[in-house]
Design a protein around this motif. Structure first.
Motif, short mmCIF file in Angstrom:
data_model
loop_
_atom_site.label_atom_id
_atom_site.label_comp_id
_atom_site.label_asym_id
_atom_site.label_seq_id
_atom_site.Cartn_x
_atom_site.Cartn_y
_atom_site.Cartn_z
N ALA A 264 0.81 -1.37 -0.10
CA ALA A 264 0.17 0.21 0.13
C ALA A 264 0.68 1.29 0.17
CB ALA A 264 -0.84 -0.08 1.21
N LEU A 265 2.06 1.19 0.79
CA LEU A 265 2.86 2.65 0.77
C LEU A 265 3.48 2.73 -0.65
CD1 LEU A 265 4.52 1.99 4.38
CD2 LEU A 265 2.75 3.72 3.72
N SER A 266 3.63 1.52 -1.24
CA SER A 266 4.31 1.59 -2.51
C SER A 266 3.34 2.82 -3.48
CB SER A 266 4.44 0.37 -3.31
OG SER A 266 2.96 0.02 -3.65
N PHE A 267 2.23 3.07 -3.28
CA PHE A 267 1.39 4.01 -4.06
C PHE A 267 1.83 5.43 -3.89
CE2 PHE A 267 -1.46 0.62 -3.88
CZ PHE A 267 -2.12 0.41 -5.15
N PRO A 278 8.90 -2.83 -10.59
CA PRO A 278 9.82 -4.01 -10.06
C PRO A 278 9.65 -4.28 -8.68
CG PRO A 278 10.83 -2.82 -11.76
CD PRO A 278 9.73 -2.08 -11.66
N PHE A 279 9.36 -3.12 -7.84
CA PHE A 279 8.99 -3.19 -6.29
C PHE A 279 7.88 -4.01 -6.04
CE2 PHE A 279 7.25 -1.54 -2.55
CZ PHE A 279 8.42 -1.66 -1.65
N LYS A 280 6.74 -3.62 -6.84
CA LYS A 280 5.57 -4.42 -6.53
C LYS A 280 5.84 -6.00 -6.91
CE LYS A 280 2.06 -0.87 -7.07
NZ LYS A 280 1.39 -1.14 -5.47
N ILE A 281 6.62 -6.32 -8.12
CA ILE A 281 6.61 -7.73 -8.73
C ILE A 281 7.59 -8.48 -7.39
CG2 ILE A 281 7.97 -9.17 -10.11
CD1 ILE A 281 7.14 -7.22 -12.27
N THR A 282 8.74 -7.74 -6.99
CA THR A 282 9.32 -8.34 -5.66
C THR A 282 8.62 -8.61 -4.53
OG1 THR A 282 11.30 -7.00 -6.35
CG2 THR A 282 11.47 -7.93 -4.21
N LEU A 283 7.41 -7.68 -4.15
CA LEU A 283 6.69 -7.95 -3.19
C LEU A 283 5.76 -9.38 -3.33
CD1 LEU A 283 5.48 -4.38 -1.82
CD2 LEU A 283 6.93 -6.09 -0.84
N VAL A 319 -3.67 -7.04 -8.67
CA VAL A 319 -4.39 -5.99 -9.06
C VAL A 319 -3.54 -4.81 -9.06
CG1 VAL A 319 -6.45 -4.40 -8.87
CG2 VAL A 319 -6.75 -7.07 -8.72
N SER A 320 -2.65 -4.54 -8.13
CA SER A 320 -2.20 -3.39 -7.82
C SER A 320 -0.78 -3.64 -9.10
CB SER A 320 -1.56 -3.20 -6.53
OG SER A 320 -0.36 -2.45 -6.59
N LEU A 321 -0.27 -4.64 -9.11
CA LEU A 321 0.57 -4.61 -10.37
C LEU A 321 0.00 -4.65 -11.72
CD1 LEU A 321 3.87 -5.42 -11.01
CD2 LEU A 321 2.90 -7.95 -10.98
N LEU A 322 -1.01 -4.99 -11.88
CA LEU A 322 -1.42 -5.00 -13.21
C LEU A 322 -1.97 -3.39 -13.35
CD1 LEU A 322 -4.03 -8.01 -13.35
CD2 LEU A 322 -1.87 -7.79 -14.70
N GLU A 323 -2.59 -2.92 -12.19
CA GLU A 323 -2.84 -1.31 -12.35
C GLU A 323 -1.41 -0.49 -12.77
OE1 GLU A 323 -3.21 2.77 -10.58
OE2 GLU A 323 -2.09 1.06 -9.85
N THR A 324 -0.49 -0.89 -12.28
CA THR A 324 0.54 -0.10 -12.35
C THR A 324 1.15 -0.42 -13.85
OG1 THR A 324 1.43 -0.42 -10.12
CG2 THR A 324 3.09 0.09 -11.72
N ILE A 325 1.01 -1.71 -14.36
CA ILE A 325 1.58 -1.81 -15.71
C ILE A 325 0.58 -1.16 -16.73
CG2 ILE A 325 1.81 -3.62 -17.62
CD1 ILE A 325 2.30 -5.57 -15.37
N PHE A 416 -6.87 10.59 -15.14
CA PHE A 416 -7.69 9.36 -14.94
C PHE A 416 -6.50 8.38 -14.38
CE2 PHE A 416 -8.18 5.36 -16.96
CZ PHE A 416 -9.52 4.78 -16.40
N SER A 417 -5.39 8.69 -14.79
CA SER A 417 -4.42 7.44 -14.15
C SER A 417 -4.43 7.94 -12.59
CB SER A 417 -3.09 7.46 -14.70
OG SER A 417 -2.50 8.63 -14.78
N HIS A 418 -4.32 9.12 -12.08
CA HIS A 418 -4.15 9.49 -10.86
C HIS A 418 -5.36 9.22 -9.99
CE1 HIS A 418 -1.00 13.05 -11.67
NE2 HIS A 418 -0.21 11.64 -11.79
N MET A 419 -6.42 9.18 -10.64
CA MET A 419 -7.60 8.78 -10.00
C MET A 419 -7.69 7.35 -9.66
SD MET A 419 -11.80 9.44 -11.35
CE MET A 419 -11.59 7.99 -12.55
N MET A 420 -7.16 6.58 -10.58
CA MET A 420 -6.96 5.02 -10.49
C MET A 420 -6.10 4.90 -9.41
SD MET A 420 -7.09 3.40 -14.32
CE MET A 420 -6.63 1.98 -13.81
N ASP A 421 -4.88 5.39 -9.26
CA ASP A 421 -4.26 5.07 -8.23
C ASP A 421 -4.69 5.39 -6.92
OD1 ASP A 421 -0.57 5.85 -8.25
OD2 ASP A 421 -1.84 3.96 -8.82
N THR A 422 -5.34 6.56 -6.68
CA THR A 422 -6.20 7.11 -5.62
C THR A 422 -7.20 6.21 -5.16
OG1 THR A 422 -5.65 9.57 -6.19
CG2 THR A 422 -7.39 8.86 -4.44
#
Length: 445
Positions: A264-267, A278-283, A319-325, A416-422
């Motif tokens: 969650a902090l990676s956001f 890469p950080f999310k993949i490692t997690l 889902v977080s990794l897919l959203e980042t991609i 839109f990308s910022h809204m998805m992240d939020t």
């Protein structure tokens, strides 16, 4: 060791079967017992009657009083639905053929006799799935008024309907049903040797510091068991136990919560950062390794609530990794050739963002106020290169009437990308808060 005569009233075998209850007294001479020990031949007449239920009148049932101490809960097998426990069983009944006067026998009121020489009630546990492994050579106390007290240890493997949905905060209710498989209610009745609260207190004091289970309480019922035309007396004990969750909280919930909190902090990493994916993949890989290592602590069968929690954590991380991609790809398009934005998505942006706090960086021409300064996504092309750039035929057709330039369209996609992240970040926070509240409620209850 007995200086006086031991008078034992013994009824002959053929007389004991008669309803009249007449008996022939039998007296044992105790002289010399203090020098040479008890003569087994003096009690042989009593021992010879061990194959028969010790009653004067066979129309009178034998009263057997039961109590036990639950000293340990050895194993709870969720897959086989079995409870393995250790009991100290105590049985008390009366033999009317045995009696003596302690005053005439050196104040001796109790003797120990091996159980091989006594009649024993055939009390068993109905739920037991194992052969009785009672040690041989046990003894019983025989009192001067004919009461026989028999204590024996029992390792009981019994069937128990286990509900592991709330693992590791689960409570189980198992039954131990004591009954006879030979004597009906006309021949044997069961009773309680102790009050129920005494059994509970004694068992709780012993079980308290052993294993991962604690005893909550014991209740009882006295139904009759009907088998065909026969009716058997029985006592059913309902044993309530609760798992101690500390081990599983430390080894399962805490590491999992740490990993999901770090994700969650990676956001807070910038969406355009190349190190975020890469950080999310490692997690995600670390979380899978954690689940493989901790799998042996989970129940082998069923679907407990904690498994659902782990599945949700893993799903959120995926889902977080897919959203980042997706956002990385979207920002790449926004800095090269921004795709047209559907009207419904633009309307959603206008509806979901507050005009005072989080207003989109580009609006339709009629909504653009004075002093507007759009933000630009970073990329290989400078935003200035896209200012005033005409849209292609396809983009112009899809955005007909919008009056958006490429730069303004790129700013909308960034918004839109910022809204998805939020949104995903808030979903993480809601999930973490719900998990903590659920654990606190289950632990306290």
């Amino acid at each position: 060791f007995i200086n006086h005569f031991l008078h034992v009233s013994i009824f002959s075998t053929h007389r004991s079967l008669l309803p009249t209850g007449r008996s022939n007294p039998f007296t044992i001479n105790c002289s010399g017992f203090d020098q040479h020990g008890v003569d087994p031949a003096a009690f042989q007449t009593i021992f010879n009657q061990k194959d028969f239920r010790p009653v004067i009148n066979y129309s009178i049932p034998t009263q057997v009083n039961i109590s036990f101490t639950l000293s340990a809960i050895l194993e709870v097998d969720e897959q086989l639905q079995l409870l393995t426990s250790f009991l100290w069983l105590k049985l008390i009944w009366n033999n009317p053929f045995i009696s003596w006067d302690p005053e005439e026998c050196g104040a001796i009121s109790k003797l120990t006799v091996t159980t091989e020489n006594l009649w024993l009630p055939d009390i068993f546990i109905v739920e037991s799935m194992d052969v009785d492994q009672t040690p041989e050579g046990l003894s019983a106390y025989v009192t001067n008024d004919g009461h026989i007290v028999y204590n024996k240890p029992m390792r009981v493997t019994s069937i128990c309907s286990l509900d592991i949905f709330y693992f590791p905060f689960d409570q189980q209710n198992c039954t131990l049903t004591f009954s006879s498989f030979l004597y009906t209610v006309e021949n044997m009745l069961l009773g309680m040797e102790k009050e129920l609260w005494e059994i509970v207190d004694t068992s709780r004091d012993i079980v308290r510091t052993q294993g991962e289970w604690e005893l909550l309480g014991i209740n009882k019922a006295t139904p009759k068991m009907s088998v065909g035309s026969s009716l058997f007396d029985q006592i059913v004990f309902y044993v309530a136990i609760r798992r101690k969750p500390s081990l599983y909280i430390i080894n399962l919930l805490v590491p999992s919560s740490f990993l999901i909190a770090i994700d969650a902090l990676s956001f807070y990493l910038p969406t355009e950062s190349e190190n975020r994916a890469p950080f999310k993949i490692t997690l995600l890989l670390g979380y899978n390794v954690f689940l493989l290592m901790m799998n042996k602590l989970l129940p082998a069968s069923g679907t407990p609530l904690i498994s659902v929690y782990f599945a949700l954590c893993l799903s959120l991380m995926v889902v977080s990794l897919l959203e980042t991609i997706f956002i990385t790809y979207l920002l790449h398009l926004a800095t090269t050739q921004p795709p047209p934005m559907p009207w419904w998505l633009h309307s959603l942006l206008l509806h979901c963002t507050s005009p005072r706090k989080c207003r989109p960086t580009a609006l339709w021409k009629e909504n653009v106020g004075p002093g507007f300064r759009p933000t630009h996504p970073p990329g290989p092309k400078e935003p200035g290169q896209l200012v005033g750039k005409e849209l292609g035929p396809r983009e112009a057709e899809l955005n007909e009437g919008s009056g958006l330039t490429s730069t303004e369209l790129a700013d909308l996609w960034v918004q839109f990308s910022h809204m998805m992240d939020t949104f995903l970040f808030r979903l993480y926070l809601l999930f973490l808060a719900s998990s903590i509240i659920t654990v606190i409620i289950l632990w306290n209850n």
